[in-house]
Design a protein around this motif. Structure first.
Motif, short mmCIF file in Angstrom:
data_model
loop_
_atom_site.label_atom_id
_atom_site.label_comp_id
_atom_site.label_asym_id
_atom_site.label_seq_id
_atom_site.Cartn_x
_atom_site.Cartn_y
_atom_site.Cartn_z
N LEU A 29 0.83 -1.20 0.00
CA LEU A 29 0.00 0.00 0.00
C LEU A 29 0.86 1.25 0.00
N SER A 30 0.27 2.34 -0.44
CA SER A 30 0.96 3.63 -0.39
C SER A 30 1.10 4.07 1.06
N PRO A 31 2.07 4.94 1.36
CA PRO A 31 2.25 5.39 2.75
C PRO A 31 0.98 6.02 3.34
N GLY A 32 0.23 6.76 2.54
CA GLY A 32 -0.98 7.39 3.04
C GLY A 32 -2.05 6.38 3.38
N ALA A 33 -2.26 5.42 2.50
CA ALA A 33 -3.28 4.39 2.76
C ALA A 33 -2.86 3.51 3.92
N GLY A 35 -0.93 4.41 6.50
CA GLY A 35 -1.02 5.16 7.75
C GLY A 35 -2.44 5.38 8.20
N CYS A 36 -3.37 5.59 7.27
CA CYS A 36 -4.74 5.91 7.64
C CYS A 36 -5.62 4.68 7.81
N GLY A 89 3.06 3.62 15.23
CA GLY A 89 2.46 4.95 15.16
C GLY A 89 0.94 4.97 15.19
N ALA A 90 0.29 3.82 15.14
CA ALA A 90 -1.18 3.80 15.22
C ALA A 90 -1.63 4.11 16.64
N SER A 91 -2.81 4.69 16.75
CA SER A 91 -3.36 5.02 18.08
C SER A 91 -4.42 4.01 18.51
N ALA A 92 -5.20 3.49 17.57
CA ALA A 92 -6.31 2.57 17.86
C ALA A 92 -7.26 3.19 18.88
N ILE A 111 -11.13 10.85 9.24
CA ILE A 111 -12.30 10.00 8.98
C ILE A 111 -11.87 8.58 8.62
N ALA A 112 -10.82 8.47 7.79
CA ALA A 112 -10.33 7.14 7.42
C ALA A 112 -9.82 6.38 8.64
N LYS A 113 -9.14 7.07 9.54
CA LYS A 113 -8.64 6.41 10.77
C LYS A 113 -9.80 5.95 11.64
#
Length: 301
Positions: A29-33, A35-36, A89-92, A111-113
């Motif tokens: 996946l791309s870094p943005g996808a 990460g979110c 780096g995820a918060s969950a 919103i994605a997160k």
């Protein structure tokens, strides 16, 4: 003790599977996808399954396995250290994502997160229920018997419960903001210790979730409180605590108030007093010089 060993194996299996999911997602996946979506999905799945199993041990363990809350609290600390080291780096946690939005994150990424966290928690609840249905230990057998009649985690008045969850969220976010620039070697165990202490103090009143997504997966389906009661305690309480922590730390709530409401704005760079005195002296000398030039240019009678 055999039942506890099975739970320990379950924790390691969950972390391992979620770590594989993170590696595969980062590769394709791309870094943005990543990460979110993928990072938050894997983190929420890992957090939900681990906390549900811990919650089961806390409820069944004292009389079904002969161990007390100290064992569960120790496991909680170790698991949150492991989560902090593996989450990438995820918060969950929806309130953490909303805090990031108020500080710097974009609306679409937030919103994605939130959607990924909800999906991860839902998947975690479903997979854990399936795992319990296999009844690998007598703990799970007892849990299945209790599951159909689970009761609310709110064991105090509604206003007190909302205050407890809000206070836990306030303290957690305050520590998180204070340590956000610290090295992970110090930040991860400090946050794990904070979560453990808050759970120990507030657990008997509300379960000490201070995470709206986790609370929704763990306790919203239980009887004893209405949906609106759960919303006030486990959604609005943590949200208010996060806003209070951000206001105290920043002096304002970015995106809502541009002006600093608590602290006066001070210059980032301090000017030495000697330099300030020299500047005043130069200013006085320049004024005297201009005054002298003006008097010389005046016409004489």
């Amino acid at each position: 003790m055999a039942g506890l060993n099975v739970s320990l194996a379950f924790f390691f299996l969950v972390v391992g599977v979620c770590q594989v999911l993170r590696r595969i997602s980062k590769r394709f996946l791309s870094p943005g996808a990543y990460g979110c979506l993928a990072r938050e999905l894997a983190g929420s799945l890992q957090l939900c399954m681990s906390c549900l199993e811990l919650r089961m041990l806390l409820e069944v363990g004292p009389w079904g396995g002969g161990f007390g809350p100290d064992v569960v609290l120790t496991l909680l600390f170790l698991l949150f250290v492991l989560h902090g080291a593996s989450f990438d780096g995820a918060s969950a946690n929806p309130t953490v994502s909303l805090q990031e939005f108020l500080l710097e994150s974009s609306f679409s990424a937030t919103i994605a997160k939130l959607l990924a966290q909800g999906a991860g928690m839902g998947m975690g609840w479903a997979v854990t229920k399936l795992y319990w249905s296999w009844e690998l230990t007598h703990f799970h057998l007892i849990q299945n018997l209790m599951a159909s009649e689970c009761s609310s985690s709110i064991h105090t008045s509604l206003h007190h419960a909302a205050f407890v969850e809000g206070t836990c969220s306030f303290l957690f976010h305050l520590v998180l903001l204070k340590l956000q620039q610290s090295h992970p070697m110090y930040r991860v165990p400090a946050l794990a210790m904070t979560v453990t202490l808050l759970t120990y103090i507030a657990g008997p009143f509300t379960g000490a979730f201070f995470n709206p997504a986790l609370a929704t997966a763990a306790t919203f389906h239980c009887s004893g409180s209405s949906f609106w009661d759960y919303v006030q305690v486990y959604w609005l309480g943590p949200l208010a605590g996060m806003l209070a922590a951000l206001l105290l730390y920043q002096g304002n709530i970015p995106r809502l108030f541009q002006k600093n409401l608590l602290y006066s704005q001070k210059s980032k760079y301090k000017i030495p007093k000697a330099r300030v005195a020299a500047a005043h002296a130069e200013g006085d000398e320049a004024r005297q010089k201009r005054k002298g030039e003006k008097s010389n240019t005046e016409p004489h009678a």
